[in-house]
Scaffold this motif. Structure first.
Motif, short mmCIF file in Angstrom:
data_model
loop_
_atom_site.label_atom_id
_atom_site.label_comp_id
_atom_site.label_asym_id
_atom_site.label_seq_id
_atom_site.Cartn_x
_atom_site.Cartn_y
_atom_site.Cartn_z
N PRO A 184 0.80 -1.23 0.00
CA PRO A 184 0.00 0.00 0.00
C PRO A 184 0.83 1.27 0.00
O PRO A 184 0.30 2.37 -0.23
N GLU A 185 2.14 1.14 0.26
CA GLU A 185 3.00 2.31 0.21
C GLU A 185 3.36 2.72 -1.22
O GLU A 185 3.87 3.81 -1.45
N LYS A 189 -6.53 12.37 -7.92
CA LYS A 189 -6.65 11.84 -6.56
C LYS A 189 -5.53 10.83 -6.34
O LYS A 189 -5.28 9.98 -7.20
N ASN A 190 -4.88 10.92 -5.19
CA ASN A 190 -3.79 10.01 -4.86
C ASN A 190 -4.30 8.85 -4.02
O ASN A 190 -5.14 9.03 -3.13
N SER A 191 -3.77 7.66 -4.32
CA SER A 191 -4.16 6.47 -3.56
C SER A 191 -3.07 5.42 -3.71
O SER A 191 -2.09 5.62 -4.43
N ALA A 192 -3.25 4.29 -3.03
CA ALA A 192 -2.33 3.18 -3.21
C ALA A 192 -2.56 2.54 -4.58
O ALA A 192 -3.64 2.68 -5.19
N GLN A 193 -1.55 1.81 -5.06
CA GLN A 193 -1.69 1.11 -6.33
C GLN A 193 -2.89 0.16 -6.30
O GLN A 193 -3.07 -0.60 -5.36
N THR A 253 -11.13 5.84 -1.62
CA THR A 253 -10.30 4.83 -2.26
C THR A 253 -9.76 3.89 -1.19
O THR A 253 -9.06 4.33 -0.27
N HIS A 254 -10.12 2.62 -1.31
CA HIS A 254 -9.66 1.66 -0.31
C HIS A 254 -8.28 1.16 -0.69
O HIS A 254 -8.10 0.51 -1.72
N ASP A 255 -7.30 1.47 0.15
CA ASP A 255 -5.93 1.02 -0.04
C ASP A 255 -5.78 -0.35 0.61
O ASP A 255 -5.77 -0.47 1.85
N TRP A 256 -5.65 -1.38 -0.21
CA TRP A 256 -5.77 -2.75 0.27
C TRP A 256 -4.58 -3.20 1.12
O TRP A 256 -3.41 -2.97 0.78
N GLU A 273 -2.61 0.17 -12.54
CA GLU A 273 -1.96 -0.59 -13.59
C GLU A 273 -0.89 -1.49 -12.96
O GLU A 273 -0.33 -1.16 -11.92
N PHE A 274 -0.63 -2.63 -13.61
CA PHE A 274 0.44 -3.54 -13.19
C PHE A 274 1.37 -3.80 -14.36
O PHE A 274 0.92 -3.85 -15.52
#
Length: 373
Positions: free
Chosen positions: A176-177, A192-196, A325-328, A348-349
């Motif tokens: 999540p970082e 908007k900023n969030s985890a990947q 946004t849920h950061d898993w 994206e991965f």
């Protein structure tokens, strides 16, 4: 020994959602005592999104039992996989089915070995690159930029009613970082900023409340008609940069090109659904699959105009301050009220990316309703 009570605490600095702490003697949320389960269900329909940490080992059977318990009318209504896995469906690559529990889907990214009786699973995370009309460049994605893939409500939208609840279990999650920037690219300048690969949610109640009085009246009397086999109907079309709806370029399949369909199975749903616990109105539209909108005064918006109206009504709700946004984290079980929120995949991965999740939702026995009283 007296067990602790179920605890529900609103998420900090979030526009919706709550964290759930199970009683000390309960590790499996599908086994909650009836009183605690009813508290959980009321919280789900009040807060719209519930996060239950520490559930990495929850079995597919328990996840199904929990999902089914939220809506007993859904039992026996599972049957959307054939529709979703059709070779022309935009959902065809979104996961595989757990062999021992077909109501549960395995989602994610990368190669996974010996999972739930399957020797090898090859998963592909949905990417806006294949779905949006004007995707970001390779260079922009490499910098950590992404989009909302598709804002939607989980539903086959043909023959089957929308599920009341979806449960998502994070088993193998990105760190999540590792951060990403979600871009709107609609002239607003919003990001908007969030985890990947965070999952994004908005409240349909808030979406309704943001409407003008005139638009609230329109929405309360409107019926949204979805195309037959809608995910196949839009298979050649491309989406807007916000992920809210499709761009009208006459690329949709004609009805003659669709698999056989029955007029009685075409979904015509209220634009506004009433929350059975709070009594609040929720603006609930699946913007990608809209085909026609009819208003109470007899006005009919066909495909292109229906999409334009849908976008105008939906767009204020996804302003950054309205989105959770849920950061898993591994073991997060997220339950969301599918008849009260919209959600979207993000992120994206690369070829080395890994992710593994279990998802369960089952069509309800009844269509949602709009109560105007």
């Amino acid at each position: 020994m007296t067990a602790s009570l179920l605890q529900i605490n609103p998420l900090e600095n979030a526009p919706l959602g709550a964290k759930v702490t199970l009683p000390s003697d309960v590790t499996d949320p599908s086994k909650l005592r009836e009183e605690d389960f009813q508290t959980l269900l009321r919280a789900l329909k009040t807060y719209q999104v519930l996060v239950i940490p520490g559930q990495k080992n929850l079995s597919p059977k328990s996840q199904y039992e929990l999902t089914k318990r939220c809506d007993p009318t859904c039992q026996g209504n599972y049957g959307h996989s054939k529709e979703f896995r059709h070779e022309k469906s935009v959902l065809r690559a979104d996961g595989v089915t757990v062999p021992t529990q077909p109501q549960v889907q395995v989602l994610g990214q990368g190669h996974h070995h010996e999972h739930e009786g399957m020797m090898l699973i090859d998963l592909k995370h949905p990417s806006h690159v294949t779905f949006h009309k004007d995707p970001l460049s390779i260079e922009e994605i490499a910098k950590g930029d992404t989009r909302y893939y598709r804002w939607h409500i989980d539903s086959a939208l043909y023959g089957l009613s929308p599920p009341v609840v979806t449960t998502l279990l994070g088993i193998n999650c990105p760190n999540p970082e590792k951060r990403q920037r979600i871009r709107y690219d609609d002239g607003s300048g919003h990001t908007k900023n969030s985890a990947q690969a965070a999952t994004a949610f908005i409240s349909g109640e808030n979406a309704f409340n943001l409407l003008s009085d005139e638009d609230k009246e329109l929405a309360l009397g409107a019926i949204v008609e979805y195309a037959p086999h809608p995910y196949i109907f839009i298979s050649n079309a491309k989406a807007h940069s916000t992920g809210l709806t499709m761009i009208s370029e006459n690329k949709e399949l004609s009805f003659d090109e669709l698999p056989p369909w029955e007029p009685s199975k075409v979904k015509r749903l209220p634009m506004v659904w009433t929350n059975p616990v709070t009594g609040k109105h929720h603006l609930q539209i699946h913007g990608a699959c809209v085909y026609k909108i009819e208003t109470a005064d007899g006005k009919v918006y066909t495909l292109e105009k229906a999409r334009e109206l849908t976008y105008r009504l939906m767009r204020p709700a996804i302003d950054p301050e309205n989105v959770y946004t849920h950061d898993w984290n591994e073991g997060d079980l997220v339950m969301f009220h599918n008849q009260g929120v919209w959600h979207s995949v993000t992120g994206e991965f690369d070829d080395k990316g890994k992710r593994l999740m279990h998802q369960c939702n089952i069509a309800s026995g009844f269509d949602p309703v709009c109560r105007k009283d």
